[in-house]
Design a protein around this motif. Structure first.
Motif, PDB file in Angstrom:
ATOM      1  N   UNK A 263       2.534  12.175  -9.009  1.00 38.88           N
ATOM      2  CA  UNK A 263       1.139  12.579  -8.781  1.00 38.88           C
ATOM      3  C   UNK A 263       0.415  11.734  -7.747  1.00 38.88           C
ATOM      4  N   UNK A 264       0.933  10.536  -7.448  1.00 43.99           N
ATOM      5  CA  UNK A 264       0.289   9.666  -6.463  1.00 43.99           C
ATOM      6  C   UNK A 264       1.163   9.527  -5.221  1.00 43.99           C
ATOM      7  N   UNK A 265       1.791  10.618  -4.849  1.00 45.40           N
ATOM      8  CA  UNK A 265       2.707  10.611  -3.703  1.00 45.40           C
ATOM      9  C   UNK A 265       2.007  10.184  -2.418  1.00 45.40           C
ATOM     10  N   UNK A 266       0.721  10.499  -2.312  1.00 38.88           N
ATOM     11  CA  UNK A 266      -0.030  10.177  -1.094  1.00 38.88           C
ATOM     12  C   UNK A 266      -0.500   8.724  -1.056  1.00 38.88           C
ATOM     13  N   UNK A 267      -0.220   7.968  -2.118  1.00 37.29           N
ATOM     14  CA  UNK A 267      -0.642   6.571  -2.160  1.00 37.29           C
ATOM     15  C   UNK A 267       0.040   5.824  -1.024  1.00 37.29           C
ATOM     16  N   UNK A 268      -0.718   5.161  -0.151  1.00 33.40           N
ATOM     17  CA  UNK A 268      -0.132   4.573   1.066  1.00 33.40           C
ATOM     18  C   UNK A 268       0.678   3.298   0.838  1.00 33.40           C
ATOM     19  N   UNK A 269       0.478   2.628  -0.280  1.00 34.38           N
ATOM     20  CA  UNK A 269       1.158   1.361  -0.524  1.00 34.38           C
ATOM     21  C   UNK A 269       2.355   1.545  -1.447  1.00 34.38           C
ATOM     22  N   UNK A 270       2.931   0.471  -1.886  1.00 35.68           N
ATOM     23  CA  UNK A 270       4.107   0.508  -2.751  1.00 35.68           C
ATOM     24  C   UNK A 270       3.799   1.205  -4.070  1.00 35.68           C
ATOM     25  N   UNK A 271       4.791   1.949  -4.565  1.00 33.19           N
ATOM     26  CA  UNK A 271       4.612   2.671  -5.827  1.00 33.19           C
ATOM     27  C   UNK A 271       4.412   1.723  -7.001  1.00 33.19           C
ATOM     28  N   UNK A 272       4.886   0.487  -6.881  1.00 34.69           N
ATOM     29  CA  UNK A 272       4.751  -0.470  -7.979  1.00 34.69           C
ATOM     30  C   UNK A 272       3.296  -0.843  -8.221  1.00 34.69           C
ATOM     31  N   UNK A 273       2.478  -0.802  -7.183  1.00 33.90           N
ATOM     32  CA  UNK A 273       1.085  -1.226  -7.307  1.00 33.90           C
ATOM     33  C   UNK A 273       0.258  -0.252  -8.138  1.00 33.90           C
TER      34      UNK A 273
END
Length: 265
Positions: free
Chosen positions: A82-92
């Motif tokens: 759902x947060x595919x557009x998040x520009x930083x690392x997925x861990x954050x």
């Protein structure tokens, strides 16, 4: 003694001892070890969280990236992105929850208050601060959100347990296989649960505000068990800290092609 110095341990109601401490043992050793070890973990976890790569080696997913809800590599996301557009690392995206739980934990508070803030560095040792307001003011008053972070930590532990179940597969996702990564993840999730369920907030959740334990036998048994585990809460905190880092390191080396997974069957 100047007026501005007559606060805290130098206050008029305290013993007039000018020495920082009368202790002759190595009282500084414990806070120093905590500072070095805990500081090293913070540095390692920060680097891994911002790397955004080498966190999945089928079927193993690093606990730092679970659940993987951002732009994840193929096979790493079991709950969608759902947060595919998040520009930083997925861990954050999810790091704030386990990190918030640990940083507001009663044991960790004592650890980093003493080791990083020297408040105080040890028993019977004066702290270098002139005043003390406890956790009644910003930002330390935010420590009171610990109970809510505990609920989030339970969800994270459930997800990590799900990851362990998936780890009983091989790289082609065929069931009935066990590798060294499976064993490490299983041991880690056991200590994660022990750390989470031995928490003071868990003790309150299962038995708090009860006036008559005799009317709630199940909750009383749970409260008794949690109370016994609470004695070891600090130990679980340290062991789970090492285990989660070890699992991530192992998966990092696998994903980077440095080592091969040891398969037992």
């Amino acid at each position: 003694m100047a007026t501005q110095d007559r606060t805290g341990v130098r206050g008029p109601t305290r013993a007039g001892i000018e020495a920082r401490t009368l202790r002759e043992d190595r009282w500084w050793l414990s806070p120093l070890v905590t500072f070095v070890v805990f500081g090293a973990f913070v540095v390692y976890a920060t680097i891994r969280a911002f790397m955004g790569r080498d966190y999945y080696a089928s079927p193993y997913l690093s606990p730092f990236y679970s659940p993987c809800l951002g732009d994840c590599v193929e096979g790493a996301s079991d709950f969608g992105q759902p947060f595919r557009a998040f520009p930083l690392s997925a861990a954050l995206i999810i790091l704030i929850f386990p990190l918030g739980f640990r940083m507001t934990c009663y044991y960790y508070r004592k650890a980093y208050y003493r080791a990083f803030w020297l408040s105080p560095p040890a028993c019977a040792v004066a702290e270098p601060h002139s005043a003390y307001s406890g956790e009644t003011r910003f930002p330390l008053i935010l420590q009171n959100v610990h109970r809510w972070f505990w609920y989030a930590a339970v969800l994270v532990a459930m997800v990590l347990t799900f990851d362990v179940v998936l780890a009983f597969r091989n790289a082609e996702h065929e069931w009935g296989h066990v590798g060294l990564g499976t064993v490490l993840m299983l041991v880690n999730v056991v200590f994660i649960w022990l750390y989470t369920l031995s928490c003071h907030s868990c003790r309150h959740a299962v038995g708090g505000r009860l006036r008559h334990f005799s009317k709630h036998p199940v909750r009383y048994r749970l409260w008794t068990w949690v109370s016994k585990q609470n004695v070891h809460h600090g130990r679980y905190a340290w062991v789970s800290l090492f285990s989660v880092a070890l699992v991530d390191l192992y998966i990092w080396l696998l994903a980077a092609g440095v080592i091969d997974d040891v398969r037992f069957f």
